[in-house]
Design a protein around this motif. Structure first.
Motif, short mmCIF file in Angstrom:
data_model
loop_
_atom_site.label_atom_id
_atom_site.label_comp_id
_atom_site.label_asym_id
_atom_site.label_seq_id
_atom_site.Cartn_x
_atom_site.Cartn_y
_atom_site.Cartn_z
N VAL A 652 0.84 -1.20 0.00
CA VAL A 652 0.00 0.00 0.00
C VAL A 652 0.87 1.24 0.00
N LEU A 653 1.94 1.23 0.81
CA LEU A 653 2.80 2.40 0.89
C LEU A 653 3.54 2.66 -0.42
N THR A 654 3.74 1.63 -1.22
CA THR A 654 4.41 1.83 -2.52
C THR A 654 3.61 2.76 -3.39
N LEU A 655 2.25 2.57 -3.36
CA LEU A 655 1.39 3.46 -4.15
C LEU A 655 1.27 4.82 -3.47
N GLY A 656 1.17 4.84 -2.14
CA GLY A 656 0.95 6.09 -1.44
C GLY A 656 2.14 7.04 -1.51
N ARG A 657 3.33 6.50 -1.55
CA ARG A 657 4.52 7.38 -1.56
C ARG A 657 4.59 8.20 -2.84
N GLU A 658 4.17 7.64 -3.97
CA GLU A 658 4.22 8.37 -5.23
C GLU A 658 3.39 9.64 -5.12
N ALA A 659 2.14 9.49 -4.62
CA ALA A 659 1.27 10.66 -4.51
C ALA A 659 1.78 11.62 -3.45
N ALA A 660 2.30 11.08 -2.33
CA ALA A 660 2.80 11.95 -1.26
C ALA A 660 4.01 12.76 -1.72
N GLU A 661 4.90 12.14 -2.50
CA GLU A 661 6.10 12.86 -2.97
C GLU A 661 5.70 13.99 -3.90
N ARG A 662 4.70 13.75 -4.75
CA ARG A 662 4.26 14.83 -5.64
C ARG A 662 3.67 16.00 -4.86
N GLN A 663 3.09 15.70 -3.64
CA GLN A 663 2.47 16.76 -2.83
C GLN A 663 3.46 17.33 -1.84
N GLY A 664 4.66 16.79 -1.79
CA GLY A 664 5.66 17.28 -0.87
C GLY A 664 5.46 16.79 0.54
N VAL A 665 4.89 15.63 0.70
CA VAL A 665 4.61 15.05 2.02
C VAL A 665 5.42 13.79 2.16
N SER A 666 6.10 13.66 3.30
CA SER A 666 6.87 12.43 3.57
C SER A 666 5.98 11.38 4.26
N VAL A 667 6.28 10.12 3.98
CA VAL A 667 5.49 9.00 4.51
C VAL A 667 6.38 8.16 5.42
N GLN A 668 5.89 7.87 6.63
CA GLN A 668 6.60 7.04 7.59
C GLN A 668 5.85 5.71 7.80
N ASP A 669 6.61 4.62 7.80
CA ASP A 669 6.06 3.28 8.00
C ASP A 669 6.40 2.83 9.42
N GLN A 670 5.37 2.66 10.29
CA GLN A 670 5.57 2.20 11.68
C GLN A 670 4.86 0.86 11.89
N SER A 694 -5.17 8.07 1.18
CA SER A 694 -5.52 9.14 0.25
C SER A 694 -6.33 10.22 0.95
N THR A 695 -7.25 9.82 1.85
CA THR A 695 -8.11 10.79 2.55
C THR A 695 -7.28 11.68 3.47
N ILE A 696 -6.38 11.10 4.26
CA ILE A 696 -5.57 11.90 5.18
C ILE A 696 -4.54 12.73 4.40
N LEU A 697 -4.02 12.18 3.27
CA LEU A 697 -3.06 12.93 2.46
C LEU A 697 -3.69 14.19 1.89
N ALA A 698 -4.97 14.12 1.57
CA ALA A 698 -5.66 15.30 1.04
C ALA A 698 -5.77 16.40 2.08
N GLN A 699 -5.67 16.07 3.37
CA GLN A 699 -5.79 17.06 4.45
C GLN A 699 -4.42 17.44 5.04
N THR A 700 -3.31 16.94 4.43
CA THR A 700 -1.97 17.21 4.97
C THR A 700 -1.32 18.31 4.14
N PRO A 701 -0.79 19.33 4.78
CA PRO A 701 -0.14 20.43 4.04
C PRO A 701 1.20 19.98 3.48
N PRO A 702 1.71 20.66 2.45
CA PRO A 702 3.05 20.33 1.92
C PRO A 702 4.09 20.47 3.02
#
Length: 794
Positions: A652-670, A694-702
């Motif tokens: 799941v994180l493999t797909l999520g990181r692509e979108a997060a990087e384009r938005q300037g958001v870093s993703v942490q795996d815990q 995707s829902t939380i990423l839409a509410q996260t600032p760059p």
């Protein structure tokens, strides 16, 4: 004085003179002749006197015989034939002889019956010939009276017979009295035998003591109690029912009862027929009669009574313990109105000291004490009230219940009843809270009635007898029934409903369920369709009292909306199918060249070349997109299987990181590497987690951070896997969104105030299909966060 021989000497001297001798001779001759004459006359005179005396004696004897109560017939042995027979005057009167004393023996025989006359004639003949006496019972022929004839022979002292006498007496009364007496004697003997048989048949030992307290007589039970064979043996043994000191106490009891002149009772233990028994000994003195001075004793075996008394004592103790533990106040007053029992609740209710109650105060004192403490109801005439209360001890025949309102505001329910052993038993219960609860219940009932009357659902309650007990106006309006409905039977109500209902299986099922109220104990639901087009949902719920609750709801509008939604859903399902097919075709056209290119680069550059790794990553991204977008979200089916949680999270994180990087958001795996596996539909779980990212990423600032943490825990006996997606900060409401650029896979809108965005509803349904929950932080929370809880096992 002369000597002893002097007179004789003088006579001899005189007689020796000659002249004197001659003179004396003549004198002697003259005197002899005169003496003879004198003696002859004297003899005649004596004979005449003897005859007169004999005649007088004979006359006296005849008169004496004439006065006898018995008549007689006399035959004189030395008399002439004409005077041989004599009939006494009493005999003539007795036999009613017409000739009187002149009657002959034949006249006497004629007075008796022929058989008796012949018998008497033969007996008289034997008497006269052989001097043999007889005694006969004869019966007079005319009167039927009974005559006793006794024949005897009179003789002198030398045995010479002088007469034969037949004495006769009327013994009719004597014989009747004798027969009556004999009958009474026989009856008394039979009665004695019966009483003896009854006494011997009694199981209780009985005995009689003489004036010296020794055993005089007894019955068979007394003999058996002494292990002897007969009553005479028991009497001869002179033993008591018990030996030693107990036997002496029994005799002392008899002595005390005789001295007191009244029956005495006492209980003794004795061994009877090899068993130890408890006997109640009663000694009763006899003051008069042939047994005066004696005592009659009886032994009653009361071993069973002893056992019953012992059991009763144990039960009374047990009952006292039960009453002591009751919450109700219990008091028992004896026949003398004194308190003989109370429990702790009684002392607590009235606020009285246990020591004062243990002293056994009278009921009047109890009332006075309560009046002093102002714990009795206020009455205008307390003496009359007290007299009425005390009158319960003599006049109360059945339990009486009343309510006491104390001055402190407490309300007591009192039940007072006569006790079987005398006195009264009273119970007091504080019903203050109960009355308040009853008032609240009545108010609640009124509120419920009003509520039912204003419900949008129809409600009807049927009793155990099948009659309608309660209904609201909506029920009647839904079925077009007139008001008021009354209390019709179920069959009558179904008959009224039948014309307006659409025939079919649903209506028949409703009729059967309502008619057979005992069919099952669970709630039953269904749907009815009326001819007018109205649709009604109903629910039948059995009630604890055997009744039935029927609720109906008009769902006609909902049915129309559902029909429209169903048509729209079919259209959307067709469009979704087309989308899925299109994506599958595009993904295939995209994946195949990428796969061939990756394979060629791997052959030319090697598997570890950056370009080869990047191409492999693009192939996996395409596979995940096919997995995410290829399965319809509204498909309720699940394919459960065990899968590795860290691997799924990494995909799941493999797909999520692509979108997060384009938005300037870093993703942490815990996600811990040792969290293990879970049983679920892996594809659906990946879809849910990706939607949350995707829902939380839409509410996260760059420049923000998006964290996906996974944990395992146990709650309510079940093991859960918890996925938490959280951002480090929330994007301002007017901030730019990557969704406006049309880039990347994030096409979801932010959540609304209710917590669900347009794409989260199917995700929530998927979570619920797994038995889990989905929770989103409210929009006004400082940090956007989503939590998914899924069971670890199937």
């Amino acid at each position: 004085m002369f000597a002893d021989d002097a007179p004789f000497d003088l006579v001899g001297a005189v007689l020796g003179t000659p002249g004197v001798t001659l003179g004396l001779a003549g004198l002697v001759v003259g005197m002899g002749v005169g003496g003879w004459v004198w003696r002859a006359r004297a003899r005649q005179r004596r004979m005449r006197d003897a005859r007169d005396l004999a005649q007088a004696e004979a006359w006296t004897l005849r008169e004496v015989l004439a006065t006898s109560a018995d008549g007689y017939a006399l035959w004189v042995s030395d008399a002439d034939e004409t005077d041989a027979f004599v009939c006494s005057r009493r005999l003539a009167v007795l036999l009613r002889l017409a000739a009187g004393e002149e009657a002959s023996f034949d006249d006497i025989l004629a007075g008796f019956a022929p058989e008796g006359a012949a018998l008497l004639q033969r007996a008289v003949a034997v008497l006269r010939d052989e001097n043999t006496g007889f005694a006969l019972d004869l019966t007079l022929e005319t009167t039927g009276r009974r005559i006793c004839a006794v024949g005897v022979s009179a003789s002198t002292s030398d045995g010479h017979a002088v007469a034969d006498v037949v004495w006769m007496r009327d013994v009719t009364d004597e014989r009747d009295a004798a027969e009556t007496l004999a009958a009474r004697v026989n009856a008394l003997q039979r009665e004695r035998d019966r009483l003896r048989a009854v006494l011997d048949a009694l199981p209780a030992p009985l005995w009689i003591r003489d004036d010296s307290l020794m055993i005089l007589d007894g019955n068979q039970a007394f003999a058996r109690a002494l292990d002897l064979g007969s009553v005479p043996e028991a009497v001869a043994a002179r033993r008591e029912l018990a030996t030693g000191g107990t036997g002496q106490e029994m005799r002392a009891l008899a002595a005390r009862s005789r001295a007191a002149g009244s029956p005495g009772r006492a209980r003794f233990h004795a061994v009877l027929e090899g068993e130890r028994r408890l006997l109640e000994i009663t000694e009763t003195p006899l003051p008069a009669g042939p047994l005066a001075g004696c005592t009659v004793g009886a032994a009653q075996d009361i071993t069973v009574i002893e056992e019953v008394e012992s059991r009763l004592e144990r039960e009374v103790s047990a009952h006292a313990e039960v009453l002591e533990r009751l919450g109700s106040a219990i008091a028992l007053f004896g026949a003398d109105t004194r308190l003989i029992f109370h429990n702790a609740a009684f002392a607590s209710l009235w606020g009285l000291e246990a020591e004062w109650l243990d002293g056994g105060p009278g009921y009047g004192d109890f009332l006075e004490r309560l009046r002093e403490d102002r714990r009795l109801p206020e009455v205008a005439d307390f003496p009359a009230f007290k007299a009425g209360e005390l009158g319960f001890f003599t006049k109360l025949m059945r339990p009486r219940e009343d309510i006491l309102h104390r001055p402190d505001g407490a309300t007591l329910r009192r039940v007072i009843a006569p006790h079987p052993l005398g006195g009264l038993i009273a119970s007091f219960e504080d019903v203050t809270d109960s009355l308040a609860l009853e008032r609240s219940y009545n108010q609640l009932t009124a509120v419920l009635h009003e509520t039912l009357d204003h419900l949008h659902e129809g409600v009807a309650v049927f009793g155990p007898d099948g009659r309608l007990r309660l209904s609201n106006p909506v029920f009647a309006a839904q079925f077009d029934l007139p008001r008021p409905l009354g209390d019709p039977q179920v069959a009558d109500l179904l008959h009224q409903l039948d014309p307006g209902m659409h025939p079919g299986a649903a209506w028949e099922t409703f009729r059967r369920r309502l008619g057979a109220r005992g069919e099952g104990r669970g709630a039953r639901t269904g749907r009815l369709v009326m001819i007018c087009g109205r649709h009604l949902d109903y629910a039948m719920v059995p009630l604890p009292d055997g009744g039935l609750l029927l609720s109906t709801q008009d769902i006609s509008d909902r049915v129309r909306v559902e029909r429209a939604l169903r048509e729209r859903t079919e259209a959307l399902r067709a469009a979704d199918m087309m989308r899925t097919t299109f994506i599958a075709n595009v993904s295939h056209e995209l994946r195949a060249p990428l796969a061939r290119l990756a394979a060629r680069e791997a052959e030319s550059l090697g598997p570890d070349a950056p370009l080869t790794a990047e191409l492999g990553r693009l192939v996996r991204i395409v596979d995940e997109m096919m997995t995410r977008l290829g399965a319809p979200a509204d498909d309720p089916s699940l394919e459960l299987d065990a899968f590795d949680v860290p691997a799924a999270v990494a995909a799941v994180l493999t797909l999520g990181r692509e979108a997060a990087e384009r938005q300037g958001v870093s993703v942490q795996d815990q996600c811990p590497a040792d969290i293990g596996w879970m049983v679920a539909d892996e594809t659906r779980v990946k879809q849910i987690v990706y939607h949350l990212l995707s829902t939380i990423l839409a509410q996260t600032p760059p420049g923000g951070t998006l964290t996906l943490s996974v944990g395992r825990g146990e709650t309510d006996g079940r093991e859960w896997i918890v996925f938490t997606v959280a951002a480090s900060a929330r994007r301002p409401p007017d901030g730019p969104s990557s969704t406006t650029e049309g880039k990347g896979p994030n096409t979801e809108a932010a959540p609304t105030a209710s917590g669900d965005g347009p794409g989260l509803a199917p995700v929530r349904r998927l979570a619920e299909l797994h038995g889990g929950t989905l929770t989103l932080a409210p929009p006004d929370a400082p940090i956007p966060e989503a939590t998914l809880r899924l069971p670890a096992g199937a």
